[in-house]
Design an enzyme around this catalytic site. Structure first.
Site, short mmCIF file in Angstrom:
data_model
loop_
_atom_site.label_atom_id
_atom_site.label_comp_id
_atom_site.label_asym_id
_atom_site.label_seq_id
_atom_site.Cartn_x
_atom_site.Cartn_y
_atom_site.Cartn_z
N GLY A 81 60.06 -87.55 -46.88
CA GLY A 81 60.42 -87.23 -45.50
C GLY A 81 60.24 -88.41 -44.56
N GLY A 82 59.49 -89.42 -45.00
CA GLY A 82 59.36 -90.65 -44.23
C GLY A 82 58.70 -90.47 -42.87
N HIS A 483 74.42 -69.20 -15.19
CA HIS A 483 73.36 -69.27 -14.18
C HIS A 483 72.17 -68.43 -14.65
CE1 HIS A 483 71.29 -69.30 -10.36
NE2 HIS A 483 71.14 -67.99 -10.47
C1 LIG Z 1 55.83 -91.67 -32.98
C2 LIG Z 1 57.30 -91.54 -33.30
C3 LIG Z 1 58.00 -90.47 -32.79
C4 LIG Z 1 59.36 -90.35 -33.06
N1 LIG Z 1 60.05 -89.31 -32.51
C5 LIG Z 1 61.38 -89.21 -32.74
C6 LIG Z 1 62.12 -88.16 -32.17
O1 LIG Z 1 61.59 -87.30 -31.47
N2 LIG Z 1 63.45 -88.08 -32.43
C7 LIG Z 1 64.08 -89.02 -33.21
O2 LIG Z 1 65.29 -88.91 -33.42
N3 LIG Z 1 63.39 -90.04 -33.77
C8 LIG Z 1 62.07 -90.16 -33.56
N4 LIG Z 1 61.37 -91.17 -34.14
C9 LIG Z 1 62.09 -92.15 -34.99
C10 LIG Z 1 62.34 -91.56 -36.37
O3 LIG Z 1 61.17 -91.02 -36.90
C11 LIG Z 1 62.86 -92.65 -37.30
O4 LIG Z 1 63.87 -93.37 -36.66
C12 LIG Z 1 63.43 -92.05 -38.56
O5 LIG Z 1 62.43 -91.36 -39.27
C13 LIG Z 1 63.99 -93.15 -39.45
O6 LIG Z 1 64.45 -92.57 -40.62
P1 LIG Z 1 64.80 -93.46 -41.86
O7 LIG Z 1 65.42 -92.55 -42.85
O8 LIG Z 1 65.57 -94.64 -41.47
O9 LIG Z 1 63.41 -94.03 -42.41
P2 LIG Z 1 62.03 -93.32 -42.70
O10 LIG Z 1 61.99 -91.94 -42.22
O11 LIG Z 1 60.97 -94.23 -42.21
O12 LIG Z 1 61.98 -93.26 -44.29
C14 LIG Z 1 61.92 -94.40 -45.10
C15 LIG Z 1 61.23 -94.04 -46.40
O13 LIG Z 1 61.38 -95.12 -47.32
C16 LIG Z 1 60.18 -95.28 -48.04
N5 LIG Z 1 60.16 -96.67 -48.54
C17 LIG Z 1 60.10 -97.79 -47.80
N6 LIG Z 1 60.15 -98.87 -48.61
C18 LIG Z 1 60.24 -98.41 -49.86
C19 LIG Z 1 60.31 -99.04 -51.13
N7 LIG Z 1 60.36 -100.38 -51.26
N8 LIG Z 1 60.36 -98.27 -52.24
C20 LIG Z 1 60.35 -96.91 -52.13
N9 LIG Z 1 60.28 -96.26 -50.95
C21 LIG Z 1 60.23 -97.00 -49.83
C22 LIG Z 1 59.12 -94.96 -47.01
O14 LIG Z 1 57.89 -94.60 -47.63
C23 LIG Z 1 59.75 -93.81 -46.25
O15 LIG Z 1 59.39 -92.57 -46.81
C24 LIG Z 1 60.01 -91.31 -33.90
C25 LIG Z 1 59.28 -92.38 -34.45
C26 LIG Z 1 57.94 -92.50 -34.14
C27 LIG Z 1 57.18 -93.67 -34.74
#
Ligand SMILES: Cc1cc2nc3c(=O)[nH]c(=O)nc-3n(C[C@H](O)[C@H](O)[C@H](O)COP(=O)(O)OP(=O)(O)OC[C@H]3O[C@@H](n4cnc5c(N)ncnc54)[C@H](O)[C@@H]3O)c2cc1C
Length: 502
Positions: A81-82, A483
């Site tokens: 879920g990252g 409204h």
């Molecule tokens: C405090 C905070 C609040 C936020 N609130 C919001 C919000 O309200 N609304 C919104 O739209 N966005 C929000 N965001 C931003 C949002 O969470 C991210 O932009 C989004 O999760 C990015 O998704 P992604 O799929 O690009 O990467 P990620 O969700 O970061 O997933 C990447 C995954 O890849 C894995 N990974 C990395 N490198 C490797 C590797 N070499 N080998 C195997 N696995 C690896 C990581 O472990 C991770 O699980 C927020 C961010 C933060 C920090």
């Protein structure tokens, strides 16, 4: 994630928490989990596709590819879920909801509600509540992936060995198509003292189970502001240090000022035009030394949160070995269809630098899936920038700011109204903020809007969808809205358009 849920996301993928825990389990063609099929370096396991990272784009793509009959290896090194699920959107919005409850309870008398006794935040309960939500989402995603008909899950750090081979520990796999969805992490600046003084990031702050007496935050953009306001409402003293002249500098000055007024009104101390240059102290007694024109050159607190930006997780991925190009900040260079410079390798989500949001990462998945599986011709340039800032009241933003529209050479008209003149806001007793819409006077195109006010994160979509429909603004001006809502004032704003005060 844009499992965006509890009930997670709007489309089929977004309900995955409830799905795939039954039917497909009985008929896996490729067993999930690395431990079940170790492969030696010399005998790479071949798949149709490899996905690196189980963030916001990787898992739904794995599901779509698997459903289309392709074999897929998905590799995740940490939490399924990252960021969004574990340290971003879901837990922060759960905590923002707790903070809102505390705030409203303190304002109970405004509504004729008497609360006998103190209103106090119990951080352990708050933490347990948000942990439950993250866990539910995380396990739902992992379960879905492990039950994919044609999927295999590997846990560990992935690295390219060649443009078509990836290794995880001692295992190697190959595929003609590789999708990178590795996300990003908080930037830790190289600042004197940070190596000796404990600090928090958006990840480690998730572990707090007590309310910090005085939280000092470096960075006045959305991560810093969301944590700042919520901890203030939990009972912390909060100081935000921002090197710029105002908060959330990507917004127009009137929106920034309104945000500042709300935060100052809640007792948050702001130090603007103040660059942090050194940190000293120990756990519980930390000093941020700042370079500033006004005020004290130091800020003392008990806890320090770094919220100065994000960096992509691309430094240890073996991208050079694969020949994949990155920009100077480490973001993977992609074209409008999210293809890298190496044929057969795509980059989705935060790591490509085209959006740092869950909705942009998920939209990347939709573009790639549509183009590969449905003969689509979707592009990232088709999307309209949009985001929410989840302080209270929330800011919903779509398209261009007034400054950007002017910079792009548009002849603009503006409609603007304080939330004190929005009936719904008055009834709810939540009149902070303003709404603003910007149109091109010649083409009648809506260029952008900001709704900083109660319900602003939802109400902005009536503007956003009109923009997607490319309808001229009179279409929205003449719409009959319900409204009392915040949206019902959007047609009125359009009736009141005027040139910007220059
Ligand atoms: C405090 C905070 C609040 C936020 N609130 C919001 C919000 O309200 N609304 C919104 O739209 N966005 C929000 N965001 C931003 C949002 O969470 C991210 O932009 C989004 O999760 C990015 O998704 P992604 O799929 O690009 O990467 P990620 O969700 O970061 O997933 C990447 C995954 O890849 C894995 N990974 C990395 N490198 C490797 C590797 N070499 N080998 C195997 N696995 C690896 C990581 O472990 C991770 O699980 C927020 C961010 C933060 C920090």
């Amino acid at each position: 994630m844009r499992t965006r849920t509890g009930v997670h996301s709007p489309k089929s993928w977004r309900n995955l928490q409830d799905s795939r825990s039954d039917g497909l389990k009985a008929v896996p063609c490729i067993t999930a989990s690395d431990s079940q099929h170790p492969t030696e370096d010399s005998m790479a396991q071949n798949y149709d596709a490899i996905i690196i990272g189980a963030g916001q784009a990787g898992p739904p793509l794995a599901r779509r590819l698997s459903d289309a009959g392709q074999s897929v290896a998905l590799i995740e090194r940490h939490l399924f879920g990252g960021t969004c699920v574990n340290t971003g959107c879901i837990p922060t919005k759960a905590m923002v909801a707790s903070a809102y409850a505390a705030h409203l309870a303190r304002r109970g008398l405004d509504y004729g509600v008497i609360i006998n006794g103190d209103v106090r935040a119990d951080m352990q309960i708050i933490k347990a509540r948000k942990d439950r939500m993250s866990e539910q989402s995380r396990t739902g995603i992992e379960k879905m992936l492990r039950n994919l008909r044609r999927g295999a899950v590997y846990t560990g750090h992935a690295r390219f060995r060649t443009a078509h081979e990836v290794s995880v520990g001692s295992q190697t796999m190959s595929a003609d198509r590789i999708f990178i969805n590795v996300g990003g992490r908080a930037v830790v600046p190289s600042m004197p003292g940070l190596d000796r003084v404990p600090f928090l990031t958006n990840s480690s702050i998730m572990d707090l189970d007590t309310v910090p007496p005085h939280l000092v935050i470096i960075g006045g953009s959305y991560v810093g502001l969301e944590f700042g306001q919520m901890f203030r409402r939990f009972g912390s003293q909060v100081t935000i240090i921002e090197m710029g002249a105002r908060l959330v500098q990507r917004e127009d000055e009137d929106i920034s000022t309104a945000i500042q007024d709300v935060l100052i009104g809640e007792g948050i101390a702001l130090r603007l035009n103040a660059q942090c240059i050194r940190i000293s102290g120990d756990a519980g007694a930390i000093t941020a030394h700042i370079d500033c024109a006004e005020g004290s050159p130091s800020v003392e607190g008990t806890h320090l949160l770094l919220a100065v930006g994000r960096q992509p997780n691309t430094d240890d991925l073996g991208l050079d070995t694969a020949g994949v190009t990155r920009d100077e900040r480490g973001y993977i260079a992609v074209n409008d269809r999210l293809e890298t410079n190496v044929p057969g390798i795509w980059a989705l989500g935060e790591c490509n630098g085209h959006g740092a949001f869950t909705h942009t990462a998920y939209n990347d998945f939709e573009i790639v899936a549509s183009n590969l599986l449905n003969g689509g011709a979707r592009k990232i340039s088709d999307r309209i920038p949009a985001y929410g800032l989840y302080i209270d009241p929330p800011l919903g933003r779509a398209g261009l700011t007034e400054t950007e529209a002017g910079r792009d050479g548009h002849k603009i008209l503006i409609g603007k109204r304080p939330m004190t003149r929005v009936s719904r806001a008055l009834e709810k007793g939540e009149t902070n903020g303003l709404m603003k819409i910007i149109v091109d006077s010649q083409s009648q195109e809506i260029l952008g809007a900001a709704i900083f006010g109660t319900g602003g994160d939802e109400a902005i979509h009536c503007v956003l969808d009109t923009m997607y429909a490319r309808a001229p603004y009179p279409v929205l001006e003449h719409a009959m809205h319900i409204h009392p809502t915040v949206c019902e004032l959007i047609p009125t704003l359009l009736e009141e358009l005027a040139p910007p005060a220059s």
